[in-house]
Design an enzyme around this catalytic site. Sequence first.
Site, PDB file in Angstrom:
ATOM      1  N   LEU A  49     -13.084  10.697   7.060  1.00  0.00           N
ATOM      2  CA  LEU A  49     -12.260  10.183   5.960  1.00  0.00           C
ATOM      3  C   LEU A  49     -13.010  10.268   4.637  1.00  0.00           C
ATOM      4  CD1 LEU A  49      -9.717   8.454   4.974  1.00  0.00           C
ATOM      5  CD2 LEU A  49     -11.219   6.481   5.298  1.00  0.00           C
TER       6      LEU A  49
ATOM      7  N   ASP B 249      -2.893  -4.428  -5.769  1.00  0.00           N
ATOM      8  CA  ASP B 249      -2.442  -5.368  -6.786  1.00  0.00           C
ATOM      9  C   ASP B 249      -2.225  -6.751  -6.189  1.00  0.00           C
ATOM     10  OD1 ASP B 249      -1.733  -6.195  -9.294  1.00  0.00           O
ATOM     11  OD2 ASP B 249       0.268  -5.319  -9.271  1.00  0.00           O
TER      12      ASP B 249
ATOM     13  N   HIS C 269     -10.409 -11.265  -6.102  1.00  0.00           N
ATOM     14  CA  HIS C 269     -11.054  -9.954  -6.033  1.00  0.00           C
ATOM     15  C   HIS C 269     -12.033  -9.891  -4.854  1.00  0.00           C
ATOM     16  CE1 HIS C 269      -9.205  -8.699  -9.709  1.00  0.00           C
ATOM     17  NE2 HIS C 269      -9.778  -9.655 -10.421  1.00  0.00           N
TER      18      HIS C 269
END
Length: 249
Positions: free
Chosen positions: A135, A24, A41
Amino acid sequence: MQLEDRIKACLQHEVPKHMAIIMDGNGRWAKKRGLPRIAGHHEGMKMVRKATKLANRLGIDVLTLYAFSTENWTRPKPEVEYIMKLPEQFLTTYLPELVEENVKVDMMGTKDRLPFHTKVAIEKAMEDTKENNGLLLNFALNYGSRSELICAMQQMLRDHEQGVFNAHQVDEDTFRSYLLKPDLPDPDLLIRTSGEIRLSNFMLWQLAYTEFYFTDVLWPDFTEEHFVEAVEAYQKRSRRYGGVRNDGG
């Protein structure tokens, strides 16, 4: 203590098996600098790479990133269109690196509203990394937890009507099997950046006993040091899952 020393120290203790991040603050980062929201972004995408590499180094099994919610479609169209280009940009740029580092890409959400180019980029990354066993980089894209729960219940009702199970057989494991990613372990640690203290319709079922870590740092400013700080905070906590500590606390 230097970052490398802190990473080594973290590795001496239990790290989260599954870490989730609500990324955020991209828009506010851009606004503070007099830039369009899309610049935030773009900058935030760089931190996705850093977080992925560090999570992999720490031996974290799953990193789930809340990339786009079902509610985010209400944002201005140019911003949504740009965000929908980010998975393609990120994966086109860093897919060879992800393959080399044994990272497996997955997605949690529904693809029905995603643009064609976004779906192609995600599906190519999933295909090219499907044999990797390091991962798991799990993008929550066009994801909303209430929608997930409603869809799960709808399918359960259909199966119940068809005699797949009866009401007395329903338990947590049964319900979990109807979620989007039933095989994923629940997150051990949730990080939310930018000072907001809410879940925003994210993994409401799965976060029942997750440790939360909130920080005022905006996502594009969230560094490897901040990431390690969150892991260090997690390692200092005592997880009791409703029980008590050995000392009775």
